[in-house]
Motif scaffolding. Structure first.
Motif: not given
Length: 100
Positions: A89-100
């Motif tokens: 979940m943390g990795g997914i949140l990081e990816a979503l925030m970075l590539h939004r």
């Protein structure tokens, strides 16, 4: 490379804390292991995206991994599953925030 905003990181952290609270209310868990596992996943994602790892970050990741291994040995299987899902979940949140 794109960077995270403080507001975005704070929102993700608030989401993770809220998730932990709701989870504990529904299943009767205690502690903040979802939070520290998700933060570990966020850090892994950041390192994956940027390639840099400082000493403090390394210490956090080693401590996070050691705690997961400890609970995997000493706790129930469902705890380990929850920890690994929280890392994801943390990795997914990081990816979503970075590539939004």
């Amino acid at each position: 490379p794109p960077r995270h905003t403080w507001a975005g990181m704070a929102a993700c952290l608030a989401f993770v804390f809220a998730f932990q609270i709701v989870l504990c209310l529904f299943v009767g868990c205690v502690g903040i292991s979802v939070v520290w596992c998700a933060v570990g996943g966020w850090i892994v994602g950041t390192v994956r995206d940027h390639g840099a790892i400082g000493c403090a970050v390394g210490v956090v990741l080693v401590a996070d991994a050691a705690a997961i291994v400890y609970y995997a040995v000493a706790g129930e299987l469902i705890t380990t599953v929850a920890h690994l899902l929280a890392v994801a979940m943390g990795g997914i949140l990081e990816a979503l925030m970075l590539h939004r």
